[in-house]
Design a protein around this motif. Structure first.
Motif, PDB file in Angstrom:
ATOM      1  N   ASN A  74      -9.562  -8.870 -38.520  1.00 49.43           N
ATOM      2  CA  ASN A  74      -8.264  -8.344 -38.945  1.00 49.43           C
ATOM      3  C   ASN A  74      -7.480  -9.327 -39.804  1.00 49.43           C
ATOM      4  O   ASN A  74      -6.341  -9.039 -40.194  1.00 49.43           O
ATOM      5  CB  ASN A  74      -7.419  -7.985 -37.713  1.00 49.43           C
ATOM      6  N   GLY A  75      -8.107 -10.479 -40.085  1.00 48.70           N
ATOM      7  CA  GLY A  75      -7.430 -11.466 -40.913  1.00 48.70           C
ATOM      8  C   GLY A  75      -6.527 -12.407 -40.156  1.00 48.70           C
ATOM      9  O   GLY A  75      -5.829 -13.226 -40.774  1.00 48.70           O
ATOM     10  N   ASN A  76      -6.520 -12.334 -38.836  1.00 51.09           N
ATOM     11  CA  ASN A  76      -5.687 -13.234 -38.040  1.00 51.09           C
ATOM     12  C   ASN A  76      -6.385 -14.580 -37.861  1.00 51.09           C
ATOM     13  O   ASN A  76      -7.619 -14.659 -37.791  1.00 51.09           O
ATOM     14  CB  ASN A  76      -5.397 -12.626 -36.664  1.00 51.09           C
ATOM     15  N   ASP A  77      -5.594 -15.635 -37.763  1.00 49.92           N
ATOM     16  CA  ASP A  77      -6.151 -16.979 -37.585  1.00 49.92           C
ATOM     17  C   ASP A  77      -6.781 -17.117 -36.210  1.00 49.92           C
ATOM     18  O   ASP A  77      -6.183 -16.727 -35.191  1.00 49.92           O
ATOM     19  CB  ASP A  77      -5.063 -18.038 -37.763  1.00 49.92           C
ATOM     20  N   LEU A  78      -8.007 -17.670 -36.183  1.00 46.51           N
ATOM     21  CA  LEU A  78      -8.664 -17.950 -34.902  1.00 46.51           C
ATOM     22  C   LEU A  78      -8.252 -19.305 -34.341  1.00 46.51           C
ATOM     23  O   LEU A  78      -8.295 -19.516 -33.126  1.00 46.51           O
ATOM     24  CB  LEU A  78     -10.184 -17.917 -35.079  1.00 46.51           C
ATOM     25  N   LEU A  79      -7.861 -20.225 -35.226  1.00 54.80           N
ATOM     26  CA  LEU A  79      -7.525 -21.580 -34.813  1.00 54.80           C
ATOM     27  C   LEU A  79      -6.071 -21.871 -35.155  1.00 54.80           C
ATOM     28  O   LEU A  79      -5.567 -21.443 -36.200  1.00 54.80           O
ATOM     29  CB  LEU A  79      -8.440 -22.597 -35.507  1.00 54.80           C
ATOM     30  N   ASP A  80      -5.431 -22.616 -34.271  1.00 55.63           N
ATOM     31  CA  ASP A  80      -4.037 -22.982 -34.463  1.00 55.63           C
ATOM     32  C   ASP A  80      -3.990 -24.403 -35.032  1.00 55.63           C
ATOM     33  O   ASP A  80      -4.215 -25.385 -34.321  1.00 55.63           O
ATOM     34  CB  ASP A  80      -3.294 -22.919 -33.127  1.00 55.63           C
ATOM     35  N   SER A  81      -3.723 -24.501 -36.320  1.00 61.59           N
ATOM     36  CA  SER A  81      -3.729 -25.814 -36.977  1.00 61.59           C
ATOM     37  C   SER A  81      -2.605 -26.710 -36.467  1.00 61.59           C
ATOM     38  O   SER A  81      -2.732 -27.942 -36.492  1.00 61.59           O
ATOM     39  CB  SER A  81      -3.600 -25.638 -38.496  1.00 61.59           C
ATOM     40  N   SER A  82      -1.532 -26.122 -35.985  1.00 60.49           N
ATOM     41  CA  SER A  82      -0.419 -26.935 -35.479  1.00 60.49           C
ATOM     42  C   SER A  82      -0.752 -27.621 -34.174  1.00 60.49           C
ATOM     43  O   SER A  82      -0.079 -28.587 -33.793  1.00 60.49           O
ATOM     44  CB  SER A  82       0.830 -26.064 -35.300  1.00 60.49           C
ATOM     45  N   LEU A  83      -1.792 -27.143 -33.471  1.00 57.37           N
ATOM     46  CA  LEU A  83      -2.198 -27.728 -32.192  1.00 57.37           C
ATOM     47  C   LEU A  83      -3.535 -28.451 -32.296  1.00 57.37           C
ATOM     48  O   LEU A  83      -4.241 -28.606 -31.297  1.00 57.37           O
ATOM     49  CB  LEU A  83      -2.274 -26.635 -31.120  1.00 57.37           C
ATOM     50  N   GLY A  84      -3.882 -28.870 -33.498  1.00 54.66           N
ATOM     51  CA  GLY A  84      -5.121 -29.629 -33.665  1.00 54.66           C
ATOM     52  C   GLY A  84      -6.353 -28.783 -33.845  1.00 54.66           C
ATOM     53  O   GLY A  84      -7.471 -29.276 -33.667  1.00 54.66           O
ATOM     54  N   GLY A  85      -6.199 -27.508 -34.168  1.00 61.57           N
ATOM     55  CA  GLY A  85      -7.342 -26.655 -34.428  1.00 61.57           C
ATOM     56  C   GLY A  85      -7.947 -26.011 -33.208  1.00 61.57           C
ATOM     57  O   GLY A  85      -9.112 -25.593 -33.239  1.00 61.57           O
ATOM     58  N   ILE A  86      -7.198 -25.892 -32.106  1.00 62.53           N
ATOM     59  CA  ILE A  86      -7.726 -25.199 -30.924  1.00 62.53           C
ATOM     60  C   ILE A  86      -7.585 -23.703 -31.140  1.00 62.53           C
ATOM     61  O   ILE A  86      -6.772 -23.251 -31.970  1.00 62.53           O
ATOM     62  CB  ILE A  86      -6.990 -25.640 -29.652  1.00 62.53           C
ATOM     63  N   PRO A  87      -8.371 -22.870 -30.438  1.00 63.35           N
ATOM     64  CA  PRO A  87      -8.288 -21.419 -30.621  1.00 63.35           C
ATOM     65  C   PRO A  87      -6.880 -20.894 -30.377  1.00 63.35           C
ATOM     66  O   PRO A  87      -6.192 -21.315 -29.442  1.00 63.35           O
ATOM     67  CB  PRO A  87      -9.284 -20.874 -29.599  1.00 63.35           C
ATOM     68  N   ALA A  88      -6.475 -19.988 -31.214  1.00 63.51           N
ATOM     69  CA  ALA A  88      -5.130 -19.420 -31.135  1.00 63.51           C
ATOM     70  C   ALA A  88      -5.154 -18.149 -30.303  1.00 63.51           C
ATOM     71  O   ALA A  88      -5.125 -17.041 -30.828  1.00 63.51           O
ATOM     72  CB  ALA A  88      -4.591 -19.147 -32.536  1.00 63.51           C
ATOM     73  N   GLY A  89      -5.244 -18.291 -29.012  1.00 62.57           N
ATOM     74  CA  GLY A  89      -5.219 -17.127 -28.131  1.00 62.57           C
ATOM     75  C   GLY A  89      -6.597 -16.762 -27.643  1.00 62.57           C
ATOM     76  O   GLY A  89      -7.490 -17.603 -27.505  1.00 62.57           O
ATOM     77  N   GLY A  90      -6.777 -15.481 -27.360  1.00 58.96           N
ATOM     78  CA  GLY A  90      -8.018 -15.027 -26.758  1.00 58.96           C
ATOM     79  C   GLY A  90      -8.006 -15.222 -25.255  1.00 58.96           C
ATOM     80  O   GLY A  90      -7.119 -15.873 -24.683  1.00 58.96           O
ATOM     81  N   LEU A  91      -8.980 -14.662 -24.584  1.00 57.95           N
ATOM     82  CA  LEU A  91      -9.063 -14.764 -23.129  1.00 57.95           C
ATOM     83  C   LEU A  91      -9.251 -16.216 -22.717  1.00 57.95           C
ATOM     84  O   LEU A  91     -10.096 -16.928 -23.277  1.00 57.95           O
ATOM     85  CB  LEU A  91     -10.224 -13.904 -22.618  1.00 57.95           C
ATOM     86  N   PHE A  92      -8.464 -16.682 -21.763  1.00 56.17           N
ATOM     87  CA  PHE A  92      -8.483 -18.058 -21.251  1.00 56.17           C
ATOM     88  C   PHE A  92      -8.179 -19.094 -22.337  1.00 56.17           C
ATOM     89  O   PHE A  92      -8.511 -20.265 -22.190  1.00 56.17           O
ATOM     90  CB  PHE A  92      -9.837 -18.390 -20.600  1.00 56.17           C
ATOM     91  N   GLY A  93      -7.586 -18.665 -23.431  1.00 56.16           N
ATOM     92  CA  GLY A  93      -7.220 -19.605 -24.476  1.00 56.16           C
ATOM     93  C   GLY A  93      -8.389 -20.235 -25.188  1.00 56.16           C
ATOM     94  O   GLY A  93      -8.263 -21.323 -25.766  1.00 56.16           O
ATOM     95  N   SER A  94      -9.551 -19.572 -25.190  1.00 57.46           N
ATOM     96  CA  SER A  94     -10.740 -20.124 -25.847  1.00 57.46           C
ATOM     97  C   SER A  94     -11.202 -19.280 -27.020  1.00 57.46           C
ATOM     98  O   SER A  94     -12.269 -19.531 -27.562  1.00 57.46           O
ATOM     99  CB  SER A  94     -11.886 -20.245 -24.844  1.00 57.46           C
ATOM    100  N   GLY A  95     -10.421 -18.283 -27.383  1.00 55.95           N
ATOM    101  CA  GLY A  95     -10.813 -17.415 -28.481  1.00 55.95           C
ATOM    102  C   GLY A  95     -11.768 -16.313 -28.084  1.00 55.95           C
ATOM    103  O   GLY A  95     -12.332 -15.642 -28.957  1.00 55.95           O
ATOM    104  N   MET A  96     -11.963 -16.096 -26.782  1.00 62.63           N
ATOM    105  CA  MET A  96     -12.858 -15.034 -26.326  1.00 62.63           C
ATOM    106  C   MET A  96     -12.255 -13.672 -26.660  1.00 62.63           C
ATOM    107  O   MET A  96     -11.089 -13.396 -26.363  1.00 62.63           O
ATOM    108  CB  MET A  96     -13.101 -15.153 -24.818  1.00 62.63           C
ATOM    109  N   SER A  97     -13.090 -12.821 -27.278  1.00 56.98           N
ATOM    110  CA  SER A  97     -12.630 -11.498 -27.670  1.00 56.98           C
ATOM    111  C   SER A  97     -13.847 -10.586 -27.800  1.00 56.98           C
ATOM    112  O   SER A  97     -14.976 -10.983 -27.506  1.00 56.98           O
ATOM    113  CB  SER A  97     -11.857 -11.568 -28.993  1.00 56.98           C
ATOM    114  N   SER A  98     -13.617  -9.375 -28.259  1.00 55.45           N
ATOM    115  CA  SER A  98     -14.720  -8.442 -28.460  1.00 55.45           C
ATOM    116  C   SER A  98     -15.644  -8.892 -29.578  1.00 55.45           C
ATOM    117  O   SER A  98     -16.794  -8.470 -29.659  1.00 55.45           O
ATOM    118  CB  SER A  98     -14.175  -7.043 -28.766  1.00 55.45           C
TER     119      SER A  98
END
Length: 348
Positions: A85-109
């Protein structure tokens, strides 16, 4: 009266029920080979069956890794910074960690087990391809160790004399080496020498070949000592004397008469050494002398996860769990095979 007592006596002659059961069981296995008896025991061992199913599934995952990854849609070495959908997977402001997803690891469908921090590589794809690296090195090293150990052990035990003394001293020297330290030192040296002398590029194919050779070379001595002891016993039996009296040469006796009697030992040793080499490959990759980026390996994934596990332990959990399950399954299967092939082992 005597005749009446004889007619009234039970057909088993008054034998206890335990003896009758043992006799019936003996009749069931009468005329069956050791392999058939061992297979019958393994089929009754639930732990062995579950372990075998797990091992087959892991091997199928490794073989079908390209197809599985094609279904998931993300190659193991492909960076992913945005979802469909064009949304960012990584949060650059937090050092490139996944931006959300299940358990904060980017887990999704889309990314079933999440994505790695900083590069966004799919964890599931790397986990599937990691099975290939670990099993390839472990199985290759096992083949080298078993072939060398079997041949050297049979030659030492059959010919004896100075041949036995020479091979035995070589085994003692190899067994005295600190194997892990030598592998750590030799693996990069051999890879660099192959690159300089033969022009072979230092890629992961070369690294895996070096790992297979070094693990197998340092691992054959223990098996050779076992094979030597059994060969010393087998060579004194009557069927060996009969083969010699008919004019059979040493090669025929060793590979046609002695080797078939060593197969149970080789099977047990193989199932027990494979998990050892799986953990060895993971340790070497963790320490940086195994497979290199971007090729995936469970040890490499654990090494990378050591930088992120404090923020999210799932990155350490997934490769660690796969490594634990694989090693445990091989160890349990090896124990079951050993018990099934041992005629003195108790039956469940």
């Amino acid at each position: 009266m005597t005749l009446g007592a004889t007619e009234a006596s039970p057909p088993d002659g008054g034998l206890p029920a335990e003896h009758i059961a043992e006799t019936a069981e003996a009749k069931q296995i009468e005329g069956r080979s050791l392999g058939q008896i061992a297979w019958a025991r393994l089929r009754k061992d639930k732990i062995a069956l579950i372990s075998a199913i797990v091992i087959v599934l892991i091997i199928l995952i490794a073989i079908c890794a390209p197809l599985i990854v094609k279904i998931s849609g993300f190659p193991p070495d492909q960076p992913n910074f945005k979802d469909s959908n064009g949304n960012d997977l990584l949060d650059s402001s937090l050092g490139g960690i996944p931006a959300g997803g299940l358990f904060g690891s980017g887990m999704s469908s889309e990314h079933w087990l999440g994505v790695e921090p900083q590069n966004g590589r799919d964890v599931f794809a790397r986990l599937v391809y990691g099975a290939r690296s670990s099993l390839l090195v472990a199985l290759g090293g096992t083949v080298v160790a078993v072939v060398l150990g079997t041949v050297m052990g049979m030659v030492a035990g059959y010919f004896r004399g100075w041949v036995d003394a020479l091979i035995s001293r070589l085994m003692d020297i190899l067994l005295s080496f600190p194997t892990l330290l030598f592998i750590l030192a030799l693996t990069p040296v051999i890879a660099d020498r192959a690159q300089d002398t033969f022009g072979i590029p230092d890629n992961n194919t070369l690294r895996m070949g070096v790992l297979i050779f070094v693990l197998g070379f340092f691992g054959w001595a223990y098996l050779a000592r076992i094979v030597r002891g059994q060969t010393l016993s087998i060579r004194e039996r009557e069927f060996i004397d009969a083969a010699r009296s008919l004019g059979a040469g040493p090669g025929y006796v060793i590979f046609k008469q002695i080797l078939p009697n060593l197969i149970p030992t080789l099977l047990v040793y193989s199932t027990l050494i494979i998990p050892t080499y799986i953990t060895a490959e993971a340790a070497l990759s963790f320490l940086g002398v195994g497979v290199k980026e971007p090729t995936s390996s469970w040890g490499r994934m654990i090494s990378d996860a050591s930088n992120w596990y404090e923020g999210n332990p799932l990155y350490l959990f997934f490769p660690g769990a796969m490594l634990f399950i694989t090693v445990l399954a091989f160890n349990l299967l090896g124990d079951s095979v050993r018990d099934a092939l041992d005629p003195r082992a108790g039956r469940s």
